[in-house]
Scaffold this motif. Structure first.
Motif, PDB file in Angstrom:
ATOM      1  N   UNK A  64      53.497  19.514 101.011  1.00  0.00           N
ATOM      2  CA  UNK A  64      53.127  19.206  99.631  1.00  0.00           C
ATOM      3  C   UNK A  64      54.349  18.722  98.857  1.00  0.00           C
ATOM      4  N   UNK A  65      54.091  17.995  97.795  1.00  0.00           N
ATOM      5  CA  UNK A  65      55.152  17.497  96.921  1.00  0.00           C
ATOM      6  C   UNK A  65      54.680  17.617  95.476  1.00  0.00           C
ATOM      7  N   UNK A  66      55.579  18.074  94.603  1.00  0.00           N
ATOM      8  CA  UNK A  66      55.298  18.032  93.171  1.00  0.00           C
ATOM      9  C   UNK A  66      55.793  16.684  92.666  1.00  0.00           C
ATOM     10  N   UNK A  67      54.930  15.927  92.002  1.00  0.00           N
ATOM     11  CA  UNK A  67      55.280  14.584  91.552  1.00  0.00           C
ATOM     12  C   UNK A  67      54.942  14.439  90.068  1.00  0.00           C
ATOM     13  N   UNK A  68      55.849  13.859  89.280  1.00  0.00           N
ATOM     14  CA  UNK A  68      55.572  13.664  87.844  1.00  0.00           C
ATOM     15  C   UNK A  68      54.321  12.798  87.619  1.00  0.00           C
ATOM     16  N   UNK A  69      53.440  13.300  86.786  1.00  0.00           N
ATOM     17  CA  UNK A  69      52.175  12.626  86.508  1.00  0.00           C
ATOM     18  C   UNK A  69      52.391  11.228  85.938  1.00  0.00           C
ATOM     19  N   UNK A  70      53.339  11.061  85.028  1.00  0.00           N
ATOM     20  CA  UNK A  70      53.558   9.753  84.403  1.00  0.00           C
ATOM     21  C   UNK A  70      53.965   8.697  85.431  1.00  0.00           C
ATOM     22  N   UNK A  71      54.742   9.086  86.433  1.00  0.00           N
ATOM     23  CA  UNK A  71      55.172   8.129  87.463  1.00  0.00           C
ATOM     24  C   UNK A  71      54.001   7.717  88.360  1.00  0.00           C
ATOM     25  N   UNK A  72      53.094   8.644  88.618  1.00  0.00           N
ATOM     26  CA  UNK A  72      51.929   8.309  89.449  1.00  0.00           C
ATOM     27  C   UNK A  72      51.000   7.354  88.707  1.00  0.00           C
ATOM     28  N   UNK A  73      50.780   7.622  87.427  1.00  0.00           N
ATOM     29  CA  UNK A  73      49.923   6.749  86.622  1.00  0.00           C
ATOM     30  C   UNK A  73      50.519   5.345  86.553  1.00  0.00           C
ATOM     31  N   UNK A  74      51.826   5.260  86.344  1.00  0.00           N
ATOM     32  CA  UNK A  74      52.514   3.969  86.287  1.00  0.00           C
ATOM     33  C   UNK A  74      52.426   3.242  87.631  1.00  0.00           C
ATOM     34  N   UNK A  75      52.670   3.969  88.735  1.00  0.00           N
ATOM     35  CA  UNK A  75      52.612   3.374  90.065  1.00  0.00           C
ATOM     36  C   UNK A  75      51.205   2.877  90.375  1.00  0.00           C
ATOM     37  N   UNK A  76      50.205   3.665  90.037  1.00  0.00           N
ATOM     38  CA  UNK A  76      48.817   3.268  90.307  1.00  0.00           C
ATOM     39  C   UNK A  76      48.468   1.983  89.566  1.00  0.00           C
ATOM     40  N   UNK A  77      48.928   1.869  88.321  1.00  0.00           N
ATOM     41  CA  UNK A  77      48.698   0.651  87.538  1.00  0.00           C
ATOM     42  C   UNK A  77      49.407  -0.545  88.187  1.00  0.00           C
ATOM     43  N   UNK A  78      50.657  -0.346  88.630  1.00  0.00           N
ATOM     44  CA  UNK A  78      51.408  -1.426  89.272  1.00  0.00           C
ATOM     45  C   UNK A  78      50.785  -1.843  90.600  1.00  0.00           C
ATOM     46  N   UNK A  79      50.272  -0.868  91.360  1.00  0.00           N
ATOM     47  CA  UNK A  79      49.597  -1.189  92.627  1.00  0.00           C
ATOM     48  C   UNK A  79      48.299  -1.962  92.374  1.00  0.00           C
ATOM     49  N   UNK A  80      47.600  -1.614  91.307  1.00  0.00           N
ATOM     50  CA  UNK A  80      46.385  -2.334  90.940  1.00  0.00           C
ATOM     51  C   UNK A  80      46.719  -3.782  90.585  1.00  0.00           C
ATOM     52  N   UNK A  81      47.811  -3.995  89.822  1.00  0.00           N
ATOM     53  CA  UNK A  81      48.249  -5.350  89.481  1.00  0.00           C
ATOM     54  C   UNK A  81      48.661  -6.124  90.734  1.00  0.00           C
ATOM     55  N   UNK A  82      49.354  -5.441  91.660  1.00  0.00           N
ATOM     56  CA  UNK A  82      49.767  -6.073  92.910  1.00  0.00           C
ATOM     57  C   UNK A  82      48.545  -6.492  93.723  1.00  0.00           C
ATOM     58  N   UNK A  83      47.549  -5.629  93.766  1.00  0.00           N
ATOM     59  CA  UNK A  83      46.325  -5.944  94.510  1.00  0.00           C
ATOM     60  C   UNK A  83      45.650  -7.185  93.920  1.00  0.00           C
TER      61      UNK A  83
END
Length: 195
Positions: A60-79
């Motif tokens: 398991x990994x603890x990951x900052x929520x804001x970074x995941x939201x930002x990454x998901x948005x960037x991956x959506x734009x990349x797609x």
């Protein structure tokens, strides 16, 4: 028997847990918990009390929520960018070959199989899209690396970019769902980050 589990040859299962109260007490930043389990060989478990295997990993990994939201948005734009590149390359290739009405209707009948072939076809990236991909994958690497401080930005893309691999990464960081990864190139890269 009700707890039996089967897994294919290679598989990473990703799930997210968003705790309401159970977060590390020394952090003020909201974090979410990434839970992962993977296997590198086929697995069939019928009794969890006596099962052990060297081909199964979890963590398991603890990951900052804001970074995941930002990454998901960037991956959506990349797609979206990859989809546009695929569309433009498809229209360029179809422009060079005139088709009759009969041939066009035959093509329409074959769309589902052609679409699935396109999802796994390597996309030739332009400079802008390649930079977007490197930024997104560098952030994935930083979030998943066992030693984040040593995680340098990527200078090369570690696997062939296809619509399927980008969609899989986007699903991986979708907090509502999680995903299962079985594609070999992306599987190997993500597994290397966890260890």
């Amino acid at each position: 028997k009700s707890r039996a589990a089967n897994a294919s040859n290679m598989e990473i299962n990703i799930q997210w847990y968003i705790p309401s109260l159970a977060k590390p007490s020394n952090d003020t930043e909201t974090k979410v918990l990434l839970l992962y389990a993977s296997n590198t060989k086929p697995v069939k478990i019928s009794n969890i009390k006596i099962f052990s295997s060297m081909s199964i990993f979890s963590g398991h990994l603890w990951i900052p929520l804001t970074r995941i939201i930002s990454l998901q948005k960037n991956l959506s734009n990349l797609k979206q960018q990859v989809e546009m590149l695929m569309q433009s390359s498809k229209s360029l290739s179809s422009d060079s070959e005139p088709t009759s009405f009969l041939e066009e209707s035959e093509t329409l009948k074959m769309i589902p199989s052609k679409k699935s072939e396109m999802n796994v076809a390597k996309v030739h990236l332009d400079e802008k899209t390649e930079e977007m991909a490197k930024r997104c994958l560098s952030e994935v690497k930083a979030l998943l690396s066992a030693v984040p401080a040593l995680s340098l930005p990527l200078t090369e893309i570690p696997f062939d970019i296809t619509l399927q691999t980008i969609a899989k990464l986007e699903n991986m960081f979708d907090l509502a769902n999680g995903c299962i990864i079985t594609e070999e190139s992306i599987f190997n890269w993500i597994l290397s980050l966890f260890h």
